[in-house]
Design an enzyme around this catalytic site. Structure first.
Site, PDB file in Angstrom:
ATOM      1  N   ARG A 101     -46.532 -71.742  34.216  1.00 48.66           N
ATOM      2  CA  ARG A 101     -45.423 -72.318  34.966  1.00 48.66           C
ATOM      3  C   ARG A 101     -45.284 -73.787  34.644  1.00 48.66           C
ATOM      4  O   ARG A 101     -46.240 -74.445  34.229  1.00 48.66           O
ATOM      5  CB  ARG A 101     -45.629 -72.135  36.477  1.00 48.66           C
ATOM      6  CG  ARG A 101     -46.809 -72.912  37.044  1.00 48.66           C
ATOM      7  CD  ARG A 101     -47.017 -72.664  38.526  1.00 48.66           C
ATOM      8  NE  ARG A 101     -45.836 -72.957  39.313  1.00 48.66           N
ATOM      9  CZ  ARG A 101     -45.504 -74.179  39.713  1.00 48.66           C
ATOM     10  NH1 ARG A 101     -46.253 -75.226  39.376  1.00 48.66           N
ATOM     11  NH2 ARG A 101     -44.444 -74.363  40.446  1.00 48.66           N
ATOM     12  N   LEU A 102     -44.068 -74.266  34.816  1.00 50.56           N
ATOM     13  CA  LEU A 102     -43.780 -75.691  34.823  1.00 50.56           C
ATOM     14  C   LEU A 102     -43.155 -76.014  36.165  1.00 50.56           C
ATOM     15  O   LEU A 102     -42.384 -75.213  36.705  1.00 50.56           O
ATOM     16  CB  LEU A 102     -42.815 -76.071  33.690  1.00 50.56           C
ATOM     17  CG  LEU A 102     -43.331 -75.935  32.255  1.00 50.56           C
ATOM     18  CD1 LEU A 102     -42.216 -76.249  31.265  1.00 50.56           C
ATOM     19  CD2 LEU A 102     -44.524 -76.845  32.015  1.00 50.56           C
ATOM     20  N   ASP A 103     -43.470 -77.173  36.701  1.00 50.25           N
ATOM     21  CA  ASP A 103     -42.896 -77.566  37.981  1.00 50.25           C
ATOM     22  C   ASP A 103     -41.369 -77.588  37.899  1.00 50.25           C
ATOM     23  O   ASP A 103     -40.798 -77.732  36.812  1.00 50.25           O
ATOM     24  CB  ASP A 103     -43.397 -78.957  38.390  1.00 50.25           C
ATOM     25  CG  ASP A 103     -44.892 -78.970  38.636  1.00 50.25           C
ATOM     26  OD1 ASP A 103     -45.456 -77.907  38.955  1.00 50.25           O
ATOM     27  OD2 ASP A 103     -45.501 -80.054  38.513  1.00 50.25           O
ATOM     28  N   LYS A 104     -40.743 -77.483  39.050  1.00 48.26           N
ATOM     29  CA  LYS A 104     -39.284 -77.422  39.103  1.00 48.26           C
ATOM     30  C   LYS A 104     -38.627 -78.611  38.414  1.00 48.26           C
ATOM     31  O   LYS A 104     -37.597 -78.469  37.738  1.00 48.26           O
ATOM     32  CB  LYS A 104     -38.831 -77.335  40.570  1.00 48.26           C
ATOM     33  CG  LYS A 104     -37.333 -77.181  40.767  1.00 48.26           C
ATOM     34  CD  LYS A 104     -37.011 -77.034  42.242  1.00 48.26           C
ATOM     35  CE  LYS A 104     -35.505 -76.954  42.477  1.00 48.26           C
ATOM     36  NZ  LYS A 104     -35.170 -76.810  43.917  1.00 48.26           N
ATOM     37  N   HIS A 184     -49.322 -79.326  39.807  1.00 49.07           N
ATOM     38  CA  HIS A 184     -48.966 -80.754  39.701  1.00 49.07           C
ATOM     39  C   HIS A 184     -50.076 -81.561  39.032  1.00 49.07           C
ATOM     40  O   HIS A 184     -50.296 -82.728  39.387  1.00 49.07           O
ATOM     41  CB  HIS A 184     -48.680 -81.338  41.086  1.00 49.07           C
ATOM     42  CG  HIS A 184     -47.391 -80.885  41.704  1.00 49.07           C
ATOM     43  ND1 HIS A 184     -46.254 -80.624  40.978  1.00 49.07           N
ATOM     44  CD2 HIS A 184     -47.062 -80.653  43.003  1.00 49.07           C
ATOM     45  CE1 HIS A 184     -45.274 -80.249  41.794  1.00 49.07           C
ATOM     46  NE2 HIS A 184     -45.743 -80.241  43.021  1.00 49.07           N
TER      47      HIS A 184
END
Length: 233
Positions: A101-104, A184
């Site tokens: 995942r990558l942060d929003k 994060h």
């Protein structure tokens, strides 16, 4: 063996209900014979299946490099925000998911695939797969701060988080390479040395560089050579 309606979904990118309708309408043949049962079982890598006379080619695994834009979430479904899988448009399949995942608010390279074994290999902590980020920071790092980040800083996890490489581009831009993927993590690591992340973009993953031709929100299929690089990673 695979159900005929599932085969249509994965090769023609249609919904399950569309597939069932087409089959019942007699628009699908298997080995030259019309089949009207969506539940019919076929050998997906051997039987010739045609939709209105056009052959459908089945691929067990697919791999896409996405340049994730800000504001899109790394998920297969979300009640509020657009997901990275939705960006695939006509190439969307129900079994595709983001590998990691990558942060929003983070941009850059995100792998979308349905290859669970590969995703596990890339994301398993013991595999030590490199992920490099272009980080825009509030102010430049001192040599001591860079050394701290590479040695490991406390971010509230069981173990200190460490960078395996830091390269200063200019006063407010660095390349930061990690082998972990905690929530994060980049932001928390920079906060640990009294700095702040202003922008974050992943530029490489598992030995592959983000294709510079891809604008945010665009994607392309990986080549066989690129898939091999990921497996070797």
């Amino acid at each position: 063996m695979m159900r005929l309606d599932k085969f249509l979904c994965e090769t023609d990118k249609c919904t399950r209900s569309q597939a069932r309708d087409w089959i019942r309408q007699g628009r699908v043949t298997v080995e030259g014979e019309t089949v009207r049962s969506p539940e019919a079982r076929i050998c997906e890598d051997r039987d010739l299946v045609c939709l209105q006379g056009s052959p459908l080619i089945y691929r067990k695994y697919v791999y896409y490099m996405l340049n994730k834009p800000q504001g899109v979430v790394s998920a297969t479904a979300d009640n509020r925000d657009k997901t990275v899988v939705e960006l695939l448009g006509k190439d969307k399949r129900p079994d595709i998911f983001p590998a990691g995942r990558l942060d929003k608010d983070t941009e850059g390279f995100l792998l979308l695939t349905n290859d669970g074994p590969l995703a596990h290999r890339l994301l398993a902590p013991g595999r030590h797969v490199n992920k490099t980020y272009m980080v825009t920071i509030e102010h430049g790092l001192t040599r001591e701060e860079s050394d701290l980040l590479e040695a490991g800083v406390e971010i509230g996890e069981k173990k200190p988080a460490r960078a395996v490489g830091i390269q200063a581009i200019d006063e407010t831009h660095i390349l930061l390479t990690l082998q972990e993927g905690k929530f994060h993590q980049v932001k928390r690591m920079l906060q640990a040395v009294d700095n702040h992340v202003l922008a974050l973009k992943r530029i490489s993953f598992g030995g592959l560089l983000l294709d510079e031709r891809l604008r945010p929100g665009e994607y392309r299929e990986l080549t066989e050579a690129e898939v091999k690089i990921l497996y070797d990673a």
